[in-house]
Each structure stands twice: as C-alpha cells, then as structure tokens.
Motif scaffolding. Structure first.
Motif, PDB file in Angstrom:
ATOM      1  N   ASP A  14       6.963  -6.325   0.450  1.00 24.50           N
ATOM      2  CA  ASP A  14       5.719  -5.562   0.528  1.00 24.50           C
ATOM      3  C   ASP A  14       5.079  -5.309  -0.830  1.00 24.50           C
ATOM      4  O   ASP A  14       4.070  -4.606  -0.921  1.00 24.50           O
ATOM      5  CB  ASP A  14       5.972  -4.216   1.218  1.00 24.50           C
ATOM      6  CG  ASP A  14       6.220  -4.360   2.709  1.00 24.50           C
ATOM      7  OD1 ASP A  14       5.741  -5.345   3.286  1.00 24.50           O
ATOM      8  OD2 ASP A  14       6.905  -3.489   3.293  1.00 24.50           O
ATOM      9  N   VAL A  15       5.656  -5.867  -1.904  1.00 21.94           N
ATOM     10  CA  VAL A  15       5.116  -5.624  -3.245  1.00 21.94           C
ATOM     11  C   VAL A  15       3.674  -6.108  -3.360  1.00 21.94           C
ATOM     12  O   VAL A  15       2.841  -5.472  -4.018  1.00 21.94           O
ATOM     13  CB  VAL A  15       6.011  -6.274  -4.329  1.00 21.94           C
ATOM     14  CG1 VAL A  15       6.073  -7.781  -4.164  1.00 21.94           C
ATOM     15  CG2 VAL A  15       5.507  -5.910  -5.719  1.00 21.94           C
ATOM     16  N   VAL A  16       3.333  -7.225  -2.712  1.00 27.63           N
ATOM     17  CA  VAL A  16       1.961  -7.753  -2.777  1.00 27.63           C
ATOM     18  C   VAL A  16       0.983  -6.804  -2.083  1.00 27.63           C
ATOM     19  O   VAL A  16      -0.120  -6.542  -2.588  1.00 27.63           O
ATOM     20  CB  VAL A  16       1.880  -9.160  -2.146  1.00 27.63           C
ATOM     21  CG1 VAL A  16       0.433  -9.648  -2.122  1.00 27.63           C
ATOM     22  CG2 VAL A  16       2.751 -10.137  -2.930  1.00 27.63           C
ATOM     23  N   LEU A  17       1.400  -6.272  -0.932  1.00 21.75           N
ATOM     24  CA  LEU A  17       0.559  -5.292  -0.240  1.00 21.75           C
ATOM     25  C   LEU A  17       0.339  -4.060  -1.109  1.00 21.75           C
ATOM     26  O   LEU A  17      -0.768  -3.522  -1.175  1.00 21.75           O
ATOM     27  CB  LEU A  17       1.216  -4.866   1.081  1.00 21.75           C
ATOM     28  CG  LEU A  17       0.879  -5.684   2.331  1.00 21.75           C
ATOM     29  CD1 LEU A  17       1.689  -5.156   3.517  1.00 21.75           C
ATOM     30  CD2 LEU A  17      -0.606  -5.621   2.632  1.00 21.75           C
ATOM     31  N   GLY A  18       1.380  -3.631  -1.799  1.00 26.68           N
ATOM     32  CA  GLY A  18       1.262  -2.482  -2.682  1.00 26.68           C
ATOM     33  C   GLY A  18       0.306  -2.756  -3.831  1.00 26.68           C
ATOM     34  O   GLY A  18      -0.524  -1.908  -4.181  1.00 26.68           O
ATOM     35  N   ALA A  19       0.396  -3.955  -4.411  1.00 33.13           N
ATOM     36  CA  ALA A  19      -0.513  -4.339  -5.492  1.00 33.13           C
ATOM     37  C   ALA A  19      -1.959  -4.360  -5.004  1.00 33.13           C
ATOM     38  O   ALA A  19      -2.884  -3.979  -5.740  1.00 33.13           O
ATOM     39  CB  ALA A  19      -0.111  -5.707  -6.044  1.00 33.13           C
ATOM     40  N   GLN A  20      -2.179  -4.805  -3.761  1.00 28.53           N
ATOM     41  CA  GLN A  20      -3.530  -4.810  -3.189  1.00 28.53           C
ATOM     42  C   GLN A  20      -4.077  -3.388  -3.087  1.00 28.53           C
ATOM     43  O   GLN A  20      -5.262  -3.150  -3.352  1.00 28.53           O
ATOM     44  CB  GLN A  20      -3.514  -5.455  -1.802  1.00 28.53           C
ATOM     45  CG  GLN A  20      -3.453  -6.973  -1.829  1.00 28.53           C
ATOM     46  CD  GLN A  20      -3.487  -7.549  -0.417  1.00 28.53           C
ATOM     47  OE1 GLN A  20      -2.807  -7.082   0.484  1.00 28.53           O
ATOM     48  NE2 GLN A  20      -4.281  -8.571  -0.228  1.00 28.53           N
ATOM     49  N   MET A  21      -3.228  -2.454  -2.678  1.00 24.03           N
ATOM     50  CA  MET A  21      -3.661  -1.059  -2.576  1.00 24.03           C
ATOM     51  C   MET A  21      -4.074  -0.521  -3.948  1.00 24.03           C
ATOM     52  O   MET A  21      -5.065   0.201  -4.077  1.00 24.03           O
ATOM     53  CB  MET A  21      -2.543  -0.191  -1.981  1.00 24.03           C
ATOM     54  CG  MET A  21      -2.239  -0.482  -0.531  1.00 24.03           C
ATOM     55  SD  MET A  21      -3.661  -0.143   0.549  1.00 24.03           S
ATOM     56  CE  MET A  21      -2.999  -0.641   2.134  1.00 24.03           C
ATOM     57  N   LEU A  22      -3.315  -0.867  -4.981  1.00 17.68           N
ATOM     58  CA  LEU A  22      -3.669  -0.446  -6.337  1.00 17.68           C
ATOM     59  C   LEU A  22      -4.987  -1.072  -6.754  1.00 17.68           C
ATOM     60  O   LEU A  22      -5.820  -0.421  -7.398  1.00 17.68           O
ATOM     61  CB  LEU A  22      -2.559  -0.827  -7.323  1.00 17.68           C
ATOM     62  CG  LEU A  22      -2.860  -0.493  -8.790  1.00 17.68           C
ATOM     63  CD1 LEU A  22      -3.033   1.012  -8.975  1.00 17.68           C
ATOM     64  CD2 LEU A  22      -1.754  -1.016  -9.696  1.00 17.68           C
TER      65      LEU A  22
END
Length: 417
Positions: A14-22
């Motif tokens: 889920d790191v990519v999803l988290g980066a998108q949120m940032l």
C-alpha cells in the motif's frame, strides 16, 4: 481482506497508495510554510509525525491525513514579523493545547458545549476575518511585491502574467478537473505558474544544485512569549469547529460514525497533540485535510493504514535537502495567484457557515455579534492588555475573543408566543 475495509491493515504493497495521498495534500501542505517563512522540510516531517500521533490517539480507526492549517497563515505571518519564529511557535504550541482543553471539555460535557460556546454566529465571522485580513498580502504578492508591499521583487506586468496563470489554472482545475486532477487544483496552479516563470526567466536553480540530497530538517524550538500566546490561541476557535465538520465529512465518506467511535473528544485530542508536536519542532499547526478525504471517497479505500504510509513518505521526503531548495525557487507571484483564490475561499467558508446555520442576521443580537467581529477584526481595532504596555490584542485574536464574549453575555431574543 477487501480494500473497502475500514479496519487498520498495514501492508507493504500500500506504499504507492500512501504516496498518492501525500501527492494530493502536497500543494496545500507546503504552501503554508512557503508563505509564512517556516521550513517546508520541517512541515513535511511534522505533517507525517502529526498524522502518526493522531492515529495512535484515535486507535488507527480514521483514514485522515493531518497537515498545515490555512487558518493560521495570517497570525504566523504577523507573529514571525513581530516576535520572530521561536516566539510564534510558542503561540502555536499553545493553540494545540487549546484543542486538548476542548477535548477534555467535550469528554466532560459532551459536544453540546461546543455548540453553546462556539456557535456558527461566532465561528462564521471569525473565519471570514481570517480570509479578509489576508487579502492585501495576496494582492501584494500577486503583483510581485513582498507580503507587506514594501519591496518589489518582480516587475508588475511580469508578475501579473504569472499570478493570473496560476489563478486561472487553479480555478479551471477545481471546476473542470476529473478524478484525481480535481483533488489537486493548488498543485496544478503552482505547476502552471512555475512553468510560466521558467519561460520568463524568474527561476534560479543554483540553490537546488548546491543543496545536498540528504539533510536534517531545520528543526526549531519555541521560546516562551505570552504576547504570542494571547494573539494566536483565539485563532484556534475557527479550526476547532472546522475539525468537527471534517470528522463528520470522513464519517459520511467511510459510512462510519467517527463522532461516536473513536469519539470527537479523541479526534480533537489527536489534532491538538499533533499541532503542539509540530510547533515544538518548528512546523505549522496541523489539521485534517479535506483534499485527502476527497481522495478517499474517490478511490473508496478506507483502510487507515494508507495514511500511515502517507505519513512515512512525508517524513522521508523531509530529509531530502533538494526538496526544500526546489520549493524555495517558486517565485512570489506564483503563490500570490493561488492566495487570491485561497484567502477568498476562506472568507466564503465563513459566509457559508452562517448561511447553513440559517440564523436571521438582521435580528439585533446576531447583527451585533457578526458586525463587531468583522469590523474589529478587519478594521485594525486593538486593545491594550494588562500583561504588557507594548502588546495590544487585535486582529483575529481580538475578533475571536470578542465573538465568544458577546455570544455568552448578550441576551437571547424572546420567542414570540
């Protein structure tokens, strides 16, 4: 486990999803330190750290991201010019403690205490004052001057082209953007203005080239200053009420009643501790980001652990010296164009607070409260204080305290039989 689950589930993928949120929050997050003189790398770190603190306090139950609050831009700018950054940070830390006190009041008396002490007839005009006080700063920067208008940094014609491109793109994306694009109008506006500035020769990359890839953020500790505390704490009145609205919004999106569980008293406590932590490190106050709530609604991923990844990515970026150096190359008119819309939007939020409440503003009591808050706040009224011969209470702080006082002491109109 389904991605639509609202349970906390921390997974490496889920790191990519988290980066998108940032990415969604990034434009607004760095805008505040760039406007106020604080360090954007520190703001990145404190946004991430504040989000993690919030998650601990709320037991990882809410998919929200905390970052720089727009409501504090005006008092930070004034505070930095008047007392310097360390003293201003003292006021911001105290504002976080104000949230903590509110959280215990709610724990003791329930949410009705907020509605009684801080009804829309108080918070609406206070929010309007925040936007209106900032209006000259936005205009000065849009025409290429410093925020106080004293120094010309970019020729006016050049500055107007750049600032109006930033403004136009921000408005266009917010109106016409689809999907992810609609969630990042500020980022799009900054990018468009920056590209325009490149063509006009306003950008110098020497600082970026000289900056190291890895650098410890410029953490700054607060210094005790009672004047800054008295000036800034009343500003927290408006964001405290907005916090309540933000929790209702994410509750609606996730189809969960977060006001009851983990409880508004805990979300307010988390926000307050995150804000005080940010101030102790040199960052701006934190608040829940509606852009990120919009992103959650768009992709329908309600797992709060996504925000843990967003926080980790933000804290990691904070240690990249070139990030801060690059952000410092953004010319003043780019920010000015965004600010014209942003500060106008803050004023409209205040107006909308009054409209949605449905109170008759021509009724004598309501008219007096709204009129005095706005004119005292925007007109430059200031009153002497017993704490210092030199310090006078004015601006947003005076408007907030006056609003609470008038609401508590003015008699309610008698209801007709």
């Amino acid at each position: 486990m389904s991605t639509s689950s609202t349970d906390y589930n921390f997974r490496a993928k889920d790191v990519v999803l988290g980066a998108q949120m940032l990415f969604v929050a990034f434009g607004a997050l760095v805008l505040v330190p760039l406007l106020t003189g604080l360090d954007p790398n520190v703001a990145l770190f404190t946004a991430g750290a504040g989000t993690l603190v919030f998650q601990v306090v709320t037991k990882g139950k809410i998919p929200v991201f905390l970052a720089s609050s727009f409501a504090f831009i005006a008092p930070i700018i004034y505070g930095v010019q008047t007392w310097g950054i360390p003293s201003t940070l003292c006021g911001l830390a105290a504002a976080g403690l104000f949230y903590v006190v509110l959280s215990f009041l709610i724990r003791w008396r329930g949410t009705d205490i907020l509605k009684r002490v801080l009804p829309p007839i108080v918070t609406g005009p206070v929010i309007m004052v925040i936007g209106l006080i900032l209006a000259p700063v936005a205009v000065f920067m849009a025409v290429g001057k410093t925020g106080d208008g004293s120094v010309v940094l970019v020729p006016e014609k050049t500055a107007l082209i750049v600032s109006m491109v930033s403004l136009a793109v921000t408005v266009a994306v917010s109106l016409l953007g689809k999907g992810w694009l609609k969630l990042i109008p500020i980022l799009c506006g900054i990018a468009a203005g920056y590209i325009t500035s490149l063509f006009m020769g306003l950008v110098n990359f020497e600082a970026v080239a000289a900056a190291p890839w890895f650098a410890i953020p410029n953490f700054t500790a607060p210094e005790w200053n009672l004047e800054a505390v008295l000036f800034i704490v009343p500003v927290a009145i408006a964001p405290a009420i907005e916090h309540f609205g933000d929790v209702l919004a994410i509750s609606s999106v996730a189809n969960k009643d977060y006001v009851k569980e983990p409880g508004i008293q805990n979300t307010m406590l988390g926000d307050g501790l995150a804000t005080s932590l940010a101030a102790f490190l040199g960052g701006p106050p934190n608040t829940t980001y509606s852009e990120v709530t919009g992103a959650v609604a768009l992709i329908k991923v309600f797992n709060p652990a996504i925000m843990t990844w967003a926080a980790i990515v933000a804290m990691s970026l904070a240690f990249c010296g070139k990030v801060g150096a690059f952000l410092s190359t953004i010319p003043v008119p780019v920010m000015g164009g965004i600010m014209v819309l942003l500060f106008g939007a803050i004023m409209v939020v205040g107006m909308n607070t009054l409209v949605r409440a449905g109170d008759d503003l021509m009724e004598a009591r309501n008219l007096a409260i709204v009129a005095l808050i706005v004119i005292f706040g925007v007109g430059g009224m200031s009153l002497p204080t017993p704490f210092s011969d030199e310090f006078r209470l004015g601006g947003i702080g005076l408007a907030g305290i006056l609003g609470v006082f008038l609401n508590l002491v003015l008699p309610q109109p008698k209801k007709e039989e």
